[in-house]
Design a protein around this motif. Structure first.
Motif, PDB file in Angstrom:
ATOM      1  N   GLY A  54       1.898   0.503  -1.859  1.00 36.39           N
ATOM      2  CA  GLY A  54       1.447   1.187  -3.067  1.00 36.39           C
ATOM      3  C   GLY A  54       2.220   2.439  -3.393  1.00 36.39           C
ATOM      4  N   VAL A  55       2.527   3.248  -2.386  1.00 33.31           N
ATOM      5  CA  VAL A  55       3.210   4.521  -2.621  1.00 33.31           C
ATOM      6  C   VAL A  55       4.718   4.326  -2.738  1.00 33.31           C
ATOM      7  CG1 VAL A  55       3.660   6.825  -1.678  1.00 33.31           C
ATOM      8  CG2 VAL A  55       1.383   5.807  -1.481  1.00 33.31           C
ATOM      9  N   GLY A  56       5.276   3.408  -1.920  1.00 33.11           N
ATOM     10  CA  GLY A  56       6.707   3.129  -1.988  1.00 33.11           C
ATOM     11  C   GLY A  56       7.427   3.517  -0.715  1.00 33.11           C
ATOM     12  N   GLU A  57       8.121   2.566  -0.115  1.00 31.95           N
ATOM     13  CA  GLU A  57       8.769   2.813   1.177  1.00 31.95           C
ATOM     14  C   GLU A  57       9.943   3.772   1.071  1.00 31.95           C
ATOM     15  OE1 GLU A  57       9.080  -0.150   4.058  1.00 31.95           O
ATOM     16  OE2 GLU A  57       7.745  -1.562   3.075  1.00 31.95           O
ATOM     17  N   SER A  58      10.484   3.957  -0.135  1.00 31.81           N
ATOM     18  CA  SER A  58      11.621   4.870  -0.290  1.00 31.81           C
ATOM     19  C   SER A  58      11.187   6.329  -0.400  1.00 31.81           C
ATOM     20  CB  SER A  58      12.438   4.490  -1.525  1.00 31.81           C
ATOM     21  OG  SER A  58      11.715   4.790  -2.708  1.00 31.81           O
ATOM     22  N   THR A  59       9.899   6.578  -0.551  1.00 28.62           N
ATOM     23  CA  THR A  59       9.423   7.951  -0.722  1.00 28.62           C
ATOM     24  C   THR A  59       9.401   8.692   0.605  1.00 28.62           C
ATOM     25  OG1 THR A  59       7.105   7.354  -0.394  1.00 28.62           O
ATOM     26  CG2 THR A  59       7.961   7.213  -2.628  1.00 28.62           C
ATOM     27  N   ASP A  60       9.516  10.015   0.525  1.00 28.20           N
ATOM     28  CA  ASP A  60       9.387  10.828   1.733  1.00 28.20           C
ATOM     29  C   ASP A  60       7.989  10.692   2.326  1.00 28.20           C
ATOM     30  OD1 ASP A  60      11.972  11.724   1.576  1.00 28.20           O
ATOM     31  OD2 ASP A  60      11.473  13.651   0.659  1.00 28.20           O
ATOM     32  N   VAL A  61       6.997  10.503   1.461  1.00 31.10           N
ATOM     33  CA  VAL A  61       5.628  10.379   1.943  1.00 31.10           C
ATOM     34  C   VAL A  61       5.520   9.257   2.958  1.00 31.10           C
ATOM     35  CG1 VAL A  61       3.252   9.790   1.287  1.00 31.10           C
ATOM     36  CG2 VAL A  61       4.588  11.349  -0.130  1.00 31.10           C
ATOM     37  N   VAL A  62       6.066   8.074   2.616  1.00 28.46           N
ATOM     38  CA  VAL A  62       5.968   6.915   3.501  1.00 28.46           C
ATOM     39  C   VAL A  62       6.983   6.992   4.638  1.00 28.46           C
ATOM     40  CG1 VAL A  62       6.260   4.409   3.633  1.00 28.46           C
ATOM     41  CG2 VAL A  62       4.989   5.426   1.737  1.00 28.46           C
ATOM     42  N   SER A  63       8.198   7.387   4.344  1.00 27.21           N
ATOM     43  CA  SER A  63       9.254   7.330   5.357  1.00 27.21           C
ATOM     44  C   SER A  63       9.206   8.474   6.353  1.00 27.21           C
ATOM     45  CB  SER A  63      10.628   7.317   4.674  1.00 27.21           C
ATOM     46  OG  SER A  63      10.850   8.518   3.944  1.00 27.21           O
ATOM     47  N   LYS A  64       8.608   9.619   5.974  1.00 34.34           N
ATOM     48  CA  LYS A  64       8.676  10.784   6.854  1.00 34.34           C
ATOM     49  C   LYS A  64       7.345  11.477   7.133  1.00 34.34           C
ATOM     50  CE  LYS A  64      13.289  12.045   5.113  1.00 34.34           C
ATOM     51  NZ  LYS A  64      14.079  13.125   4.450  1.00 34.34           N
ATOM     52  N   LEU A 258       6.064   9.931  -5.882  1.00 36.40           N
ATOM     53  CA  LEU A 258       5.526   8.605  -5.567  1.00 36.40           C
ATOM     54  C   LEU A 258       6.164   7.571  -6.490  1.00 36.40           C
ATOM     55  CD1 LEU A 258       1.792   9.726  -5.300  1.00 36.40           C
ATOM     56  CD2 LEU A 258       3.480   9.589  -3.465  1.00 36.40           C
ATOM     57  N   ASP A 259       6.372   6.365  -5.966  1.00 29.34           N
ATOM     58  CA  ASP A 259       7.139   5.358  -6.689  1.00 29.34           C
ATOM     59  C   ASP A 259       6.387   4.657  -7.810  1.00 29.34           C
ATOM     60  OD1 ASP A 259       9.405   5.810  -5.283  1.00 29.34           O
ATOM     61  OD2 ASP A 259       9.341   3.964  -4.085  1.00 29.34           O
ATOM     62  N   TYR A 260       5.043   4.722  -7.822  1.00 29.10           N
ATOM     63  CA  TYR A 260       4.311   3.869  -8.745  1.00 29.10           C
ATOM     64  C   TYR A 260       4.222   4.398 -10.180  1.00 29.10           C
ATOM     65  CZ  TYR A 260       0.508   6.889  -6.876  1.00 29.10           C
ATOM     66  OH  TYR A 260      -0.266   7.945  -6.458  1.00 29.10           O
ATOM     67  N   TYR A 261       4.748   5.586 -10.468  1.00 29.59           N
ATOM     68  CA  TYR A 261       4.588   6.158 -11.801  1.00 29.59           C
ATOM     69  C   TYR A 261       5.443   5.452 -12.859  1.00 29.59           C
ATOM     70  CZ  TYR A 261       1.909  10.008  -9.883  1.00 29.59           C
ATOM     71  OH  TYR A 261       0.941  10.758  -9.274  1.00 29.59           O
ATOM     72  N   THR A 262       4.849   5.240 -14.038  1.00 31.20           N
ATOM     73  CA  THR A 262       5.534   4.715 -15.216  1.00 31.20           C
ATOM     74  C   THR A 262       5.054   5.517 -16.425  1.00 31.20           C
ATOM     75  OG1 THR A 262       3.793   3.092 -15.666  1.00 31.20           O
ATOM     76  CG2 THR A 262       5.622   2.386 -14.259  1.00 31.20           C
ATOM     77  N   GLY A 287       0.984  -1.517 -13.381  1.00 32.94           N
ATOM     78  CA  GLY A 287       1.597  -2.447 -12.425  1.00 32.94           C
ATOM     79  C   GLY A 287       1.156  -2.241 -10.996  1.00 32.94           C
ATOM     80  N   LEU A 288       0.556  -1.088 -10.673  1.00 30.45           N
ATOM     81  CA  LEU A 288       0.166  -0.823  -9.288  1.00 30.45           C
ATOM     82  C   LEU A 288      -0.941  -1.768  -8.827  1.00 30.45           C
ATOM     83  CD1 LEU A 288       0.318   0.830  -6.693  1.00 30.45           C
ATOM     84  CD2 LEU A 288      -1.254   2.492  -7.726  1.00 30.45           C
ATOM     85  N   MET A 289      -1.924  -2.023  -9.674  1.00 29.29           N
ATOM     86  CA  MET A 289      -3.013  -2.902  -9.265  1.00 29.29           C
ATOM     87  C   MET A 289      -2.488  -4.303  -8.942  1.00 29.29           C
ATOM     88  SD  MET A 289      -6.591  -3.918 -11.166  1.00 29.29           S
ATOM     89  CE  MET A 289      -7.439  -2.403 -10.685  1.00 29.29           C
ATOM     90  N   ARG A 290      -1.610  -4.821  -9.788  1.00 26.20           N
ATOM     91  CA  ARG A 290      -1.009  -6.142  -9.523  1.00 26.20           C
ATOM     92  C   ARG A 290      -0.226  -6.118  -8.214  1.00 26.20           C
ATOM     93  NH1 ARG A 290       2.335  -6.144 -13.409  1.00 26.20           N
ATOM     94  NH2 ARG A 290       4.168  -5.645 -12.167  1.00 26.20           N
ATOM     95  N   GLN A 291       0.474  -5.030  -7.965  1.00 29.68           N
ATOM     96  CA  GLN A 291       1.276  -4.903  -6.753  1.00 29.68           C
ATOM     97  C   GLN A 291       0.409  -4.918  -5.502  1.00 29.68           C
ATOM     98  OE1 GLN A 291       3.971  -1.627  -7.062  1.00 29.68           O
ATOM     99  NE2 GLN A 291       4.667  -1.771  -4.949  1.00 29.68           N
ATOM    100  N   LEU A 292      -0.845  -4.453  -5.638  1.00 21.44           N
ATOM    101  CA  LEU A 292      -1.755  -4.407  -4.502  1.00 21.44           C
ATOM    102  C   LEU A 292      -2.649  -5.645  -4.422  1.00 21.44           C
ATOM    103  CD1 LEU A 292      -2.797  -0.634  -4.595  1.00 21.44           C
ATOM    104  CD2 LEU A 292      -1.123  -1.753  -3.100  1.00 21.44           C
ATOM    105  N   GLY A 293      -2.350  -6.663  -5.234  1.00 20.56           N
ATOM    106  CA  GLY A 293      -3.074  -7.915  -5.137  1.00 20.56           C
ATOM    107  C   GLY A 293      -4.210  -8.081  -6.115  1.00 20.56           C
ATOM    108  N   GLY A 294      -4.333  -7.174  -7.092  1.00 20.74           N
ATOM    109  CA  GLY A 294      -5.412  -7.254  -8.059  1.00 20.74           C
ATOM    110  C   GLY A 294      -4.925  -7.745  -9.411  1.00 20.74           C
ATOM    111  N   ARG A 295      -5.745  -7.532 -10.429  1.00 18.03           N
ATOM    112  CA  ARG A 295      -5.390  -7.924 -11.785  1.00 18.03           C
ATOM    113  C   ARG A 295      -4.283  -7.011 -12.323  1.00 18.03           C
ATOM    114  NH1 ARG A 295     -10.724  -7.324 -15.023  1.00 18.03           N
ATOM    115  NH2 ARG A 295      -9.581  -8.491 -16.619  1.00 18.03           N
ATOM    116  N   ASP A 296      -3.635  -7.483 -13.370  1.00 19.24           N
ATOM    117  CA  ASP A 296      -2.538  -6.707 -13.956  1.00 19.24           C
ATOM    118  C   ASP A 296      -3.111  -5.726 -14.972  1.00 19.24           C
ATOM    119  OD1 ASP A 296      -0.108  -5.737 -14.649  1.00 19.24           O
ATOM    120  OD2 ASP A 296       0.558  -7.515 -15.751  1.00 19.24           O
TER     121      ASP A 296
END
Length: 424
Positions: A54-64, A258-262, A287-296
């Motif tokens: 959800g947050v994004g593996e490229s973010t500092d939050v997730v990676s560090k 965070l990566d999910y912003y549009t 798009g975040l809800m769809r990415q987490l397995g929910g409705r779009d």
């Protein structure tokens, strides 16, 4: 004996300062409640993959920065670093998205990130957040932003500014991504930065290192490459903010962590905090809800820092909250008086008046000192003889004036002096 201390980067809030913390948290939450946001209580830890996806593996939050560990069942769990992914998981799991939309939710509590502790940056940070899920309406974007702005202003804060931009939509982000990568791959980037440019090139624009910022000064900007739909959305958001009287500054280089912003993305900044100037921010995450397995379904929200807001208020010389723990302090002189004043204290608490009692066998002088230290405005004073006579002394601790009041009229008398109506 070993002397224990709080973990590094984890602040304690104790009376009387804790009253200010509570006032800030509750003030920010109240602004959301006034706009129809219902409260949701979230788990403090979740499945690690929820945040990685959800947050994004490229973010500092997730990676560090995440506090991740294996529980006794060898499951990987993580102390929540932010609130949106957890809210979306709860909405999907409990079918909130199947009800009336938008689903408008607010929350508060501690979040955890392993960062170098400094003023305004803690490893356990306190936030208030809102999420509005299920309706892609620029007027809703403006409402969410106005709720945050109103929360800050309700506390008396005014030395902040709202910075806002658009990060585009699915129809223009891919082309912009290619354009930005083409620019970045032409620079002399170190290996880690080049890898970040491959995964999410926007992250490079968020790099705080001076030499990287200098190299990317002429990078193409998303605002110059918005689709017609995304541009119309952003223009409508700004029009609604204008109508609501919410001032803003357009910042075309803004990149959230965070990566999910549009589309709509924003941050509240207070220059009185130095390098850690952000006091809150958020944006749309279609798009975040769809990415987490929910409705779009679309969504927009924010997270506001309670700790940062407290520091901003201090920078402006403003105080909030009642630093005194009680309104009334009861001073009994004798066993019968203690019994009677304990009953009156309970009755006052039942009427919504914060009331304390002098416990222990204290002298009159010692008990009155305790009353003064409590910060109370009124003291109830009685000895055993007063109880026999059916009276209690009601003392104004500001002026020192004291009057005798019939015991069965004390609650009404105190409420009247405090400008309240007795609850029947």
């Amino acid at each position: 004996m070993t002397e224990f201390q709080a973990p590094k980067g984890v602040p304690d809030y104790l009376p009387p300062e804790s009253a200010r913390f509570v006032a800030v948290r509750d003030g920010l939450l109240q602004s959301a409640r006034l706009a129809g946001y219902g409260y949701v209580e979230l788990p403090v830890f979740e499945d690690t993959s929820l945040f990685a996806r959800g947050v994004g593996e490229s973010t500092d939050v997730v990676s560090k920065e995440m506090y991740t560990f294996a529980d006794r069942g060898e499951r990987s769990v993580t102390l929540r670093p932010e609130g949106t992914a957890g809210v979306m998981r709860a909405v999907i799991e409990h079918g909130v998205d199947r009800g009336a939309l938008p689903a408008k939710l607010c929350y508060s509590g501690p979040f955890f990130r392993y960062e170098r502790p400094q003023a305004g940056r803690y490893r356990q940070l306190q936030q208030v957040g809102v999420e509005a899920i299920g309706v892609d309406d620029p007027a809703l974007d403006a409402e969410v932003i106005a709720v945050a702005d109103g929360g800050f202003r309700s506390l008396g804060l005014d030395g902040f500014r709202l910075e806002i931009t658009s990060l585009g939509d699915d129809s223009c982000r891919p082309q912009y991504r290619e354009l930005l990568q083409e620019f970045l791959f032409g620079l002399d980037l170190d290996e880690d930065t080049r890898r970040r440019a491959e995964i999410n090139p926007l992250r490079v624009l968020d790099d705080k290192r001076p030499h990287v910022r200098e190299m990317t000064a002429d990078a193409p900007l998303m605002l110059d490459h918005l689709s017609e739909v995304a541009k119309a959305h952003f223009d409508t958001v700004l029009a609604h903010l204008d109508a609501l009287g919410v001032p803003y500054v357009i910042n075309p280089r803004m990149v959230r962590g965070l990566d999910y912003y549009t589309k709509t993305t924003f941050e509240f900044v207070h220059d009185g905090l130095g390098a850690q100037s952000g006091i809150g921010g958020g944006g749309r995450y279609d798009g975040l809800m769809r990415q987490l397995g929910g409705r779009d379904l679309s969504g927009i929200g924010f997270g506001l820092g309670v700790d940062r807001t407290l520091l901003a208020l201090q920078a402006e010389g403003r105080t909030v909250g009642h630093t005194s723990a009680v309104d009334v302090f009861a001073v009994p002189l004798g066993d019968e008086a203690k019994l009677e004043l304990a009953k009156l204290a309970a009755a006052l608490r039942g009427a919504g008046v914060r009331t304390d009692l002098a416990y222990g066998d204290r002298s009159m002088k010692s008990a009155m000192k305790a009353a003064d230290r409590s910060g109370a405005a009124i003291a109830l004073v009685a000895g055993d003889r007063d109880v026999e006579a059916g009276t209690v002394g009601v003392k104004d601790l500001g002026t020192g004036e004291q009057v005798d009041v019939a015991a069965d009229a004390v609650v009404s008398h105190v409420l009247a002096r405090m400008g309240r109506v007795r609850l029947l």
